[in-house]
Write a protein that holds these residues in place. Sequence first.
Motif, PDB file in Angstrom:
ATOM      1  N   UNK A   1       0.828  -1.206   0.000  1.00  0.00           N
ATOM      2  CA  UNK A   1       0.000   0.000   0.000  1.00  0.00           C
ATOM      3  C   UNK A   1       0.859   1.251   0.000  1.00  0.00           C
ATOM      4  N   UNK A   2       1.966   1.215   0.746  1.00  0.00           N
ATOM      5  CA  UNK A   2       2.868   2.359   0.832  1.00  0.00           C
ATOM      6  C   UNK A   2       3.934   2.350  -0.260  1.00  0.00           C
ATOM      7  N   UNK A   3       3.790   1.426  -1.210  1.00  0.00           N
ATOM      8  CA  UNK A   3       4.672   1.309  -2.374  1.00  0.00           C
ATOM      9  C   UNK A   3       6.125   1.050  -2.006  1.00  0.00           C
ATOM     10  N   UNK A   4       6.335   0.431  -0.838  1.00  0.00           N
ATOM     11  CA  UNK A   4       7.682  -0.006  -0.494  1.00  0.00           C
ATOM     12  C   UNK A   4       7.974  -1.366  -1.118  1.00  0.00           C
ATOM     13  N   UNK A   5       6.909  -2.075  -1.475  1.00  0.00           N
ATOM     14  CA  UNK A   5       6.991  -3.278  -2.290  1.00  0.00           C
ATOM     15  C   UNK A   5       6.141  -3.064  -3.529  1.00  0.00           C
ATOM     16  N   UNK A   6       6.482  -3.752  -4.602  1.00  0.00           N
ATOM     17  CA  UNK A   6       5.734  -3.662  -5.857  1.00  0.00           C
ATOM     18  C   UNK A   6       4.254  -3.970  -5.605  1.00  0.00           C
ATOM     19  N   UNK A   7       3.344  -3.093  -6.043  1.00  0.00           N
ATOM     20  CA  UNK A   7       1.904  -3.341  -5.848  1.00  0.00           C
ATOM     21  C   UNK A   7       1.415  -4.643  -6.481  1.00  0.00           C
TER      22      UNK A   7
ATOM     23  N   UNK B   1      22.641  -9.619  -1.351  1.00  0.00           N
ATOM     24  CA  UNK B   1      22.669  -9.243   0.059  1.00  0.00           C
ATOM     25  C   UNK B   1      21.984  -7.888   0.285  1.00  0.00           C
ATOM     26  N   UNK B   2      22.286  -6.928  -0.564  1.00  0.00           N
ATOM     27  CA  UNK B   2      21.679  -5.605  -0.401  1.00  0.00           C
ATOM     28  C   UNK B   2      20.159  -5.685  -0.514  1.00  0.00           C
ATOM     29  N   UNK B   3      19.669  -6.505  -1.443  1.00  0.00           N
ATOM     30  CA  UNK B   3      18.222  -6.607  -1.627  1.00  0.00           C
ATOM     31  C   UNK B   3      17.553  -7.343  -0.468  1.00  0.00           C
ATOM     32  N   UNK B   4      18.139  -8.448  -0.010  1.00  0.00           N
ATOM     33  CA  UNK B   4      17.502  -9.201   1.077  1.00  0.00           C
ATOM     34  C   UNK B   4      17.603  -8.424   2.391  1.00  0.00           C
ATOM     35  N   UNK B   5      18.671  -7.678   2.579  1.00  0.00           N
ATOM     36  CA  UNK B   5      18.819  -6.861   3.792  1.00  0.00           C
ATOM     37  C   UNK B   5      17.748  -5.769   3.830  1.00  0.00           C
ATOM     38  N   UNK B   6      17.487  -5.164   2.674  1.00  0.00           N
ATOM     39  CA  UNK B   6      16.437  -4.137   2.602  1.00  0.00           C
ATOM     40  C   UNK B   6      15.069  -4.753   2.874  1.00  0.00           C
ATOM     41  N   UNK B   7      14.812  -5.916   2.285  1.00  0.00           N
ATOM     42  CA  UNK B   7      13.532  -6.591   2.482  1.00  0.00           C
ATOM     43  C   UNK B   7      13.342  -6.970   3.946  1.00  0.00           C
ATOM     44  N   UNK B   8      14.399  -7.454   4.573  1.00  0.00           N
ATOM     45  CA  UNK B   8      14.367  -7.814   5.989  1.00  0.00           C
ATOM     46  C   UNK B   8      14.032  -6.588   6.845  1.00  0.00           C
ATOM     47  N   UNK B   9      14.669  -5.460   6.547  1.00  0.00           N
ATOM     48  CA  UNK B   9      14.415  -4.229   7.303  1.00  0.00           C
ATOM     49  C   UNK B   9      12.972  -3.751   7.134  1.00  0.00           C
TER      50      UNK B   9
END
Length: 367
Positions: A70-76, A146-154
């Motif tokens: 909803x907040x567009x932090x992940x692909x809609x 790593x950068x992508x999974x770390x962001x997703x984890x956060x």
Amino acid sequence: MNPTSMELNELTNASGEWLRGAGPESDIVISSRIRLARNLADFPFLSRATEADRSAIEQILQEAIASLMKNEKLDPNTLYLKVGEIDQLDRTFLVERQLISRELADATGARSVVIDPQEKYSVMVNEEDHVRLQVMQSGLNLQAAWEQVNRLDDLIEEHVVYAFSDRLGYLTACPTNVGTGIRVSVMLHLPALVITRQIEKVFKSLQKISLAVRGLYGEGSQAMGDFYQISNQITLGLTEEELIAKVADIVPVLIDYERQARDFLIRESHETLHDRVSRAFGILRTAQTISSEETMHLLSSVRMGLNLGLIGDLQIPTINKLFVHTQPAHLQKLTGNDLDSAARNIERASYLRKHLDGSKPNGPTQN
């Protein structure tokens, strides 16, 4: 948030990120994957969880993903699938695409998976741990993974509280994952090391430095098509960066070994190698019925031959796609029919003929 079957079917004809064949060292390195194991602080591990616990965990994660979309932090267009509500064929299909594990597919009770539209990542809910995040990149690209999974984890941690110990780190269902909870994996295609019978020596060397070797579908799977996953065995006592570096440092050595083995085959038994590749290619282009196992074996030879210039008018992404699209569930999804083993073998041969038509082996080169 439950997608329609049409939305899931849209994945059928597509190729995920890890099949692009466009990343660094992609002639040998199929993909780089980083997985994180996490658990929610307020719930017991799944081995002790009630069905009410599992349902509550699933609900919390579903709401977290919905908020991020909803907040567009992940692909809609992110898919959220309740794995317990889809049929066996679709579960097997997701395993074949490396989006879920066999354990999640075969489990019971409330469980889900979150899938990125480009299949760069997936999040499994209620597998061995409450949350399993995985990111896959084409070729040797562990830093990007790593950068992508770390962001997703956060992002997910903004909505949940993870079970964490100041002394031990992240708490996980299996003691070998305690600490960082990270599993760093690289999938390699090593046919020349298999042909020259050096593969076992390589495996023994890896085990001495605490790296695990698994097959195409991870723990307990066979090395179909000469694909091998190399990954760390421990997570406690080292940082994420140190564990990534441990795997990243050894992969170039394995790449060099495989290239040396390929050079040896070209130099010392060129005609035999060319014959092996040409026979494999010929069978794949003309067979009227063929098993999944034989297809993987033959495609492995063709993929190596393509990278060595022994086959023309064919692209690596096409071969990579065929490794997956000729698997049993994919064939049934592509045809829209339930097929028994014999019918699948006929359909697989037809699919291969269609996609390899017009391609041809190159003539022998002079040394």
